[in-house]
Design a protein around this motif. Structure first.
Motif, mmCIF file in Angstrom:
data_model
loop_
_atom_site.group_PDB
_atom_site.id
_atom_site.type_symbol
_atom_site.label_atom_id
_atom_site.label_comp_id
_atom_site.label_asym_id
_atom_site.label_seq_id
_atom_site.Cartn_x
_atom_site.Cartn_y
_atom_site.Cartn_z
ATOM 1 N N TYR A 126 -10.835 9.274 1.966
ATOM 2 C CA TYR A 126 -11.746 8.699 2.944
ATOM 3 C C TYR A 126 -13.057 8.325 2.263
ATOM 4 O O TYR A 126 -13.412 8.894 1.219
ATOM 5 C CB TYR A 126 -12.050 9.702 4.057
ATOM 6 N N LYS A 156 -14.292 3.271 -1.980
ATOM 7 C CA LYS A 156 -12.842 3.171 -1.872
ATOM 8 C C LYS A 156 -12.331 3.889 -3.106
ATOM 9 O O LYS A 156 -12.712 3.548 -4.234
ATOM 10 C CB LYS A 156 -12.432 1.698 -1.884
ATOM 11 N N SER A 195 -7.910 2.752 5.724
ATOM 12 C CA SER A 195 -7.571 1.344 5.914
ATOM 13 C C SER A 195 -8.837 0.528 5.769
ATOM 14 O O SER A 195 -9.935 1.007 6.055
ATOM 15 C CB SER A 195 -6.974 1.145 7.310
ATOM 16 N N ARG A 249 -12.617 -1.960 8.720
ATOM 17 C CA ARG A 249 -13.169 -1.089 9.762
ATOM 18 C C ARG A 249 -14.250 -1.795 10.566
ATOM 19 O O ARG A 249 -14.334 -1.636 11.779
ATOM 20 C CB ARG A 249 -13.766 0.176 9.128
ATOM 21 N N GLY A 308 0.783 -1.237 0.000
ATOM 22 C CA GLY A 308 0.000 0.000 0.000
ATOM 23 C C GLY A 308 0.811 1.282 0.000
ATOM 24 O O GLY A 308 0.240 2.361 0.025
ATOM 25 N N LYS A 309 2.151 1.173 -0.012
ATOM 26 C CA LYS A 309 2.977 2.380 -0.012
ATOM 27 C C LYS A 309 3.700 2.487 -1.350
ATOM 28 O O LYS A 309 4.265 1.508 -1.828
ATOM 29 C CB LYS A 309 4.039 2.296 1.101
ATOM 30 N N ASN A 334 -5.786 -1.027 12.362
ATOM 31 C CA ASN A 334 -4.601 -1.372 11.560
ATOM 32 C C ASN A 334 -3.569 -0.242 11.552
ATOM 33 O O ASN A 334 -3.024 0.108 10.504
ATOM 34 C CB ASN A 334 -5.005 -1.712 10.123
ATOM 35 N N HIS A 390 -4.070 2.886 12.175
ATOM 36 C CA HIS A 390 -4.633 4.217 11.922
ATOM 37 C C HIS A 390 -5.569 4.591 13.068
ATOM 38 O O HIS A 390 -6.530 3.882 13.338
ATOM 39 C CB HIS A 390 -5.434 4.243 10.614
ATOM 40 N N ASP A 438 -5.064 8.140 -1.379
ATOM 41 C CA ASP A 438 -6.321 7.484 -1.011
ATOM 42 C C ASP A 438 -7.260 8.499 -0.372
ATOM 43 O O ASP A 438 -6.820 9.366 0.377
ATOM 44 C CB ASP A 438 -6.060 6.359 -0.004
#
Lengths: 292, 380
Positions: free
Chosen positions: B4, B208, B50, B53, A242-243, B81, B83, B2
């Motif tokens: 939210y 997403k 992430s 959730r 993911g990075k 995770n 966050h 990414d």
């Protein structure tokens, strides 16, 4: 023979009048590349250290006989520059510029592919055929003439491996940087195909990294279509998912695109994978020695 | 970059893709106020970059505003995770009859845009792909030709949607999602689940959304959606200084030039038994200020116990990097030992500069492997 760039390359530099374009364009010329033109809209008629500058690529093709373009313009103008080159009849486009939006590159790819255009990049170091031509930013002094073809997504990692090869007495037919973006003009397979057909190339070193599945596809291609020995290296075993690791394309998405999966795919097809650049060079020496 | 869930849904709505009504909140009181405005039962949803959730307790149903306040209190501060939850999305609760899945991604291999659609939504798409591949309709769109309406029909019939009203609504959503994907320069738009309510209404219950960093200049409003606090403090500082940096969890700080070489350096550190603390690419320039900025970022991570410079100079010049190191040492107090490896353009000059200045706590090693071993020893 070498691949992609050679003594027949007649280069136009799009963005020759810019700082970077000038520096590298002239460096390429000093190396022996035929740099026949520059293009900067509005600066036609000028010259950069004797290289004529035109307003359009079409003029550079018609008047200076350019057949290859190096794109050194800022990212937001790069897509336009590539279309201009292709529509002017340029057969090989090498885009050093980085930061092209992926959607733009996707459209470019689908546009140029049916035309049979060869493209490297964006976000690539270019191609160097030692003793013949250098198009891009690869420091030529590290490499010497020889029989090892190198294809890589990365610049400095290629220099590292090339340096280790040179130290062991192995030279290169061509070093090709395909670029680190998610969509690039040439895949590993495109370049492997050329090395396979190139009579100067006896051994191929293939340098991959995390992200996408080009390495896996190349592994399958090597098994079926490449008779020359191939040694591989994959960077990014320690990269977290993911990075983005510097290159826009170097990202593990979920569980796909890992270095381990790529290594396994290559080894399953009988390709030897070095764990460090040093080991890659050692393996190359071993294979070259066995063939000599 | 990414986005939210709530930001993705905002973009969905902008393109006419229906999503439930909601409000953002960052305190329990705001959550209560949002629930009062929305009326009726609400869902309190953690906003983190992430997945997972729900499993982590970050999504909860609330019957009324007081309950929403309580649930918000429970969810805020949760660690999902890695966050920490600082933002919530309070949304009208939905009755769900069916859960579908719809996404658009960049198919790097095929060099086309890929639609995926299935009526088996609500679970990870990889599971559907592995267990019921026949239920997953996949379709490529040629980016030059663009979206054509028949493609929506292929997806809908391919996945076996039979209800006529659903077909119509989904066809519109598919078309709008393509428009949204292209116009926002997205790399991923995923709606999972795409729900059908008992009344037959189709809408996005989750989003997403990943956009292309290289295209943010074209979409300044999306660029503004970046939440700096969603990233570790070192990564935030790096972004401000324009340093390419990714935080990892080891103790050997790494600086190099070029993404491939830096990735390779991290791997070599691991091979010789160490743990890299970060990925940091000086890029092509590697001027003195760039080195100073990068060193500041790296030493800002308290876990770092040694620092490795791995430079193979092409455009970069080792003498310039050497000057940058000395400059940084004069500007900031660096306690960690530094190991330097130079090769390529002006490597000898670079080593010379360091040898003459002879800063304490700095060693030069001849090869990448030697330098990696030394840096790992010094971190121990």
């Amino acid at each position: 023979m070498a691949v992609i760039v050679d003594r027949d390359t007649r280069l136009v530099v799009q963005g020759l009048t810019g700082r970077e374009g000038r520096f590298h364009g002239l460096r390429n010329r000093d190396y022996g590349t035929q740099v026949v033109a520059g293009v900067t809209p509005g600066k036609g008629g000028q010259d950069v250290d004797g290289v004529p500058v035109f307003d359009t690529v079409a003029e550079a093709v018609d008047e200076a006989g350019a057949n290859t373009s190096m794109v050194f313009v800022p990212a937001r103008f790069a897509a336009d520059a590539i279309y201009e080159a292709v529509d002017a009849g340029i057969g090989t486009v090498i885009c050093i510029a980085e930061g092209l939006p992926a959607h733009e590159m996707l459209r470019i790819y689908n546009y140029i592919r049916p035309c049979g255009i060869t493209m490297l990049g964006p976000n690539c170091p270019g191609a160097l055929s030692p003793g013949k031509a250098n198009v891009g930013i690869i420091p030529a002094e590290i490499f010497r003439e020889g029989a090892v073809g190198v294809v890589s997504r990365s610049g400095t990692l290629t220099y590292q491996i090339g340096h280790e090869l040179t130290q062991r007495g192995l030279g290169n037919s061509t070093i090709v940087g395909i670029g680190g973006d998610p969509v690039v003009g040439s895949s590993f397979i495109d370049v492997l195909q050329r090395f396979e057909a190139d009579d100067e190339t006896e051994l191929i070193v293939f340098v991959g990294e995390i992200g996408g599945d080009e390495e896996e596809k190349a592994a399958a291609f090597i098994e079926t279509d490449v008779t020359k020995p191939v040694i591989a290296y994959i960077a990014g075993f320690t990269a977290p998912p993911g990075k983005t690791m510097g290159h826009a394309g170097a990202i593990i998405s979920g569980s796909s695109g890992t270095a381990q999966a790529k290594k396994e795919a290559l080894e399953a097809r009988g390709v030897r994978v070095g764990t460090t650049p040093t080991e890659v060079a050692d393996l190359a020496v071993e294979v070259a020695g066995a063939r000599a | 970059m990414d986005l939210y869930e709530y930001q993705g849904k905002e973009l969905f709505r902008r393109f006419g893709i229906p999503a439930s009504e909601g409000r953002p909140a960052s305190t329990p009181a705001e959550a209560r106020a949002a629930a009062e405005e929305l009326r009726g039962p609400v869902v309190v949803k953690a906003q983190v970059l992430s997945g997972g959730r729900g499993k982590a307790g970050g999504i909860k149903l609330a019957d009324d505003p007081a309950d929403a306040e309580r649930k918000a209190e429970e969810i805020l501060g949760l660690d999902i995770n890695g966050h920490v939850v600082r933002k919530l999305w309070i949304e009208q609760a939905s009755d769900i009859a069916k859960e579908y899945y719809l996404s658009l991604t960049f198919d790097r291999g095929a060099k086309q845009v890929l639609f995926m659609f299935t009526t088996e939504g609500g679970v990870e798409i990889e599971e559907v792909a592995a267990e019921k591949p026949e239920a997953l309709a996949r379709l490529h769109v040629d980016p030059l030709e663009g979206f054509q309406p028949y493609q929506a029909r292929r997806l809908i019939y391919g996945a076996g949607v039979e209800d006529e009203s659903e077909q119509k609504q989904i066809a519109a959503i598919v078309q709008r999602l393509y428009q949204c994907f292209v116009e926002t320069d997205a790399m991923l738009c995923e709606i999972n689940p795409l729900i059908v309510t008992p009344a037959g209404e189709v809408r996005a219950l989750d989003s997403k959304f990943t956009v292309d960093d290289n295209a943010l200049y074209k979409n300044p409003d999306i660029a503004e959606m970046r939440d700096p606090e969603a990233y570790p403090p070192e990564e935030r500082a790096a972004r401000e200084k324009g340093v390419t940096y990714v935080k990892l969890d080891g103790d050997v700080g790494i600086l190099g030039n070029g993404a491939g070489l830096v990735m390779s350096t991290l791997d070599v550190i691991a091979l010789v038994g160490g743990r890299p603390a970060n990925f940091c690419d000086l890029g092509g320039g590697g001027d003195a200020q760039g080195v100073v900025d990068a060193l500041e970022v790296i030493t800002g991570d308290p876990q770092v116990r040694s620092i490795l410079f791995n430079i193979f100079a092409g455009i970069t010049r080792c003498d310039v990097v050497a000057q940058g190191i000395l400059e940084a040492l004069s500007q900031i107090a660096i306690e960690q030992p530094i190991v330097v490896r130079f090769d390529g353009t002006n490597a000898e000059e670079g080593r010379q500069i360091l040898a003459e200045a002879a800063p304490p706590n700095l060693v030069v090693e001849p090869t990448m492997l030697d330098a990696a071993r030394r840096a790992v020893e010094l971190a121990a």
